[in-house]
Structures are given as C-alpha cells and as structure tokens.
Enzyme design. Sequence first.
Site, PDB file in Angstrom:
ATOM      1  N   SER A  77       0.861  -1.196   0.000  1.00 18.25           N
ATOM      2  CA  SER A  77       0.000   0.000   0.000  1.00 18.25           C
ATOM      3  C   SER A  77       0.888   1.233   0.000  1.00 18.25           C
ATOM      4  CB  SER A  77      -0.893  -0.001   1.247  1.00 18.25           C
ATOM      5  OG  SER A  77      -0.076   0.190   2.396  1.00 18.25           O
TER       6      SER A  77
ATOM      7  N   ASP B  76      -1.007  -1.570  -4.018  1.00 19.91           N
ATOM      8  CA  ASP B  76      -2.370  -1.701  -3.505  1.00 19.91           C
ATOM      9  C   ASP B  76      -2.990  -0.307  -3.343  1.00 19.91           C
ATOM     10  OD1 ASP B  76      -4.572  -3.062  -2.424  1.00 19.91           O
ATOM     11  OD2 ASP B  76      -3.817  -2.846  -0.372  1.00 19.91           O
ATOM     12  N   HIS B  77      -4.180  -0.115  -3.895  1.00 22.60           N
ATOM     13  CA  HIS B  77      -4.903   1.165  -3.778  1.00 22.60           C
ATOM     14  C   HIS B  77      -4.049   2.368  -4.182  1.00 22.60           C
ATOM     15  CE1 HIS B  77      -8.569  -0.473  -1.990  1.00 22.60           C
ATOM     16  NE2 HIS B  77      -7.798  -1.237  -1.223  1.00 22.60           N
TER      17      HIS B  77
ATOM     18  N   ASP C 119      -6.791   3.201  -7.836  1.00 23.03           N
ATOM     19  CA  ASP C 119      -8.070   3.281  -7.131  1.00 23.03           C
ATOM     20  C   ASP C 119      -8.677   4.669  -7.326  1.00 23.03           C
ATOM     21  OD1 ASP C 119     -10.210   3.322  -5.491  1.00 23.03           O
ATOM     22  OD2 ASP C 119      -9.154   2.694  -3.662  1.00 23.03           O
TER      23      ASP C 119
ATOM     24  N   GLU D 112     -11.026  -0.195  -9.723  1.00 26.93           N
ATOM     25  CA  GLU D 112     -12.096  -0.384  -8.724  1.00 26.93           C
ATOM     26  C   GLU D 112     -13.271   0.551  -8.982  1.00 26.93           C
ATOM     27  OE1 GLU D 112     -10.942  -0.400  -4.512  1.00 26.93           O
ATOM     28  OE2 GLU D 112     -12.792   0.659  -4.027  1.00 26.93           O
TER      29      GLU D 112
ATOM     30  N   GLY E 137     -10.550  -3.961   7.360  1.00 29.32           N
ATOM     31  CA  GLY E 137     -10.471  -4.059   8.830  1.00 29.32           C
ATOM     32  C   GLY E 137     -11.328  -5.197   9.347  1.00 29.32           C
TER      33      GLY E 137
ATOM     34  N   GLY F  88     -10.557  -9.000   2.709  1.00 33.85           N
ATOM     35  CA  GLY F  88     -10.677 -10.452   2.887  1.00 33.85           C
ATOM     36  C   GLY F  88     -10.659 -10.920   4.340  1.00 33.85           C
ATOM     37  N   THR F  89     -10.250 -10.069   5.257  1.00 38.05           N
ATOM     38  CA  THR F  89     -10.208 -10.450   6.679  1.00 38.05           C
ATOM     39  C   THR F  89     -11.610 -10.659   7.229  1.00 38.05           C
ATOM     40  OG1 THR F  89      -8.172  -9.229   7.077  1.00 38.05           O
ATOM     41  CG2 THR F  89      -9.597  -9.591   8.994  1.00 38.05           C
TER      42      THR F  89
ATOM     43  N   ASN G 112      -5.111  -8.303   4.733  1.00 39.26           N
ATOM     44  CA  ASN G 112      -4.084  -7.550   5.446  1.00 39.26           C
ATOM     45  C   ASN G 112      -4.305  -7.590   6.960  1.00 39.26           C
ATOM     46  OD1 ASN G 112      -1.954  -5.829   5.998  1.00 39.26           O
ATOM     47  ND2 ASN G 112      -3.168  -3.983   5.708  1.00 39.26           N
TER      48      ASN G 112
END
Length: 284
Positions: free
Chosen positions: A50, A82-83, A104, A134, A181, A210-211, A232
């Site tokens: 990131s 990432d992003h 992003d 995205e 998160g 995905g968490t 993450n």
Amino acid sequence: MPFGSFKAALEDGFKNGYAVGQFNINNLEWTQAIVEVANEENSPVILGASEGAIKYMGIEYVGAIAKAAADMSKVPIILHLDHGSSYDMILKCIRYGFTSVMIDGSHYPLEENIALTKKVVEACHPLGIHVEGELGRIGGVEDDLTVDAREAALVRPEEAERFVKETGVDAFAPAIGSQHGHYKGKPNLAFDRLEKVRDLTGIPLVLHGGTGIPDEDIRHAISLGVAKINVNTENQSAFTNVIREIFDRDKEVYDPRKYLGPGRAAIKDAVRAKIRLFGSAGRA
Ligand code: G3H
Ligand code: ZN
C-alpha cells in the site's frame, strides 16, 4: 525466478475456480513469511504494497526486498501496488520494479475514474505491467452505513461493464459490501451483483477486505469469478497478538529476534490457511 505475471496468475484462477491471495507487506519478516509459505504450498502469491507501507518502508526497500524474495522463490511472486491513488505514484512504482498496480479512482465520479484508469492502463500495458481498477466504495468498519448508503456504495453492474470495456483493466474490484479491517457483525456480501458483474465483464474479479469473511462466503465469491482476494488486517492481528503475548509473559525480553521470529511464524500460519481456502495451493 523473475517476478510472476499478474494477468497469467489471475486468468488461471478465473478459469480453474481458485483465487490468488494478495497479502500486504509491512516489513522484511512479512515478506519472508508470505513467500516461504507460498513455496511450501506450491502456490502463486501477490505481495501487496500500500502507499502507507511504501512510505513506511521506503520504495527502494520494497522493490529490493520483494525482488530478493522472488529471485529465491520457486513459485511466481508478484509485486503489486495496492490502492494506488495517482498516476505519478504508478509511474514511481514501475520505476522501482513493480509488475502490476491497482489504480483506485473509486472515490471519483465515474467519468473521472474511467479517464484516470484508462490513462494508467495506456502507460502500463506497453511496458507489460498489469492493472487493477475499482468501482463502488469499499469502506472501513468505521463507516456505519444505513441501508440506503450501503446500496449507494455497491457497484452498479452496468457501470462495471462500461468501466472494464473503456479502461482495458486486467482485473476489476467491484464493491460488493466487503470492508477493510475487522467486521463488526457478519459480512453481508452482494453475491447477486457479483454474478452480474462477472457475466457483464468476463474478467478476473478482486475481493478486497478479505479479513473475517466466512469460509463459505469466500468459496461462493470464488465460484462467481473472484480470482484475487486481498488480506491484510488478519495478518496484522496474528503478528501483533503473538508479540503482545510474549511481552506480557516476559518483561525482560529485548532481543528483537525473540519476538519478530514468532510474529513471522504467526503470519505464516495465517497465510497458509488462506492459501488453502482460496484453492491456490499446488497451482504454481
Ligand atoms: O487492499 C487491501 C485489502 O483489501 C485488505 O483488507 O485489511 O480487511 O484484510 P483487510
Ligand atoms: Zn483493499
């Protein structure tokens, strides 16, 4: 081996019903943990960096550490921004060896998002760099959304079709209700929209946040075209919990290897479980 191909890895997952994990890196130990497990599980893997992690580590270190890891690896390792927030950041990452990027533009109006993403694709593709875009809003758990606000944040399948056609992205991240998160309750993913997006775009889809998504929802998402899943927070918690336990137990410890080592092992366990769940084990 040299860095692996983002597009080839995702297209294989898309065709064969599995997802490649993107695990974000924060330091050397994280990179080692992710790459070691990928080799043990014979799985391709994406190292996500990131802009925050790049600022923390220094882009020179990110590029060099990831390259060293890939050079030693027997399975494809992909270094992915990432992003990414700007065209300039994308160019900087390419200069330091990144092989794929996410732009992003999801917080911009559709036209602006399309224009920015298209500009990035036009710069990247001639260099063999692949691009993720995205649409919709993938929030954080701090955003308490009303039902209407949730609807507004979700991707609109017809816009997704237009976005993918006009930008030429290699992978597409639709907002389907996942969040960054730890989730407060049970995640509520819009599988109907995901299916429509898959049918209208026909390219590998990406699931962010995905968490904490239950295993059955992960499998369902993969069956509907998700070929990349980003994780993450789960690794951050695994790492920090182990180190906190060590500090609570042993007030005298001062050698960083005595806690960073167990922290690294905890990340390995967490990543291994995800690689197996995503179905990418044995696919390298
Ligand atoms: O882009 C990164 C991910 O979407 C990570 O989400 O921290 O909720 O696992 P997470
Ligand atoms: Zn994300």
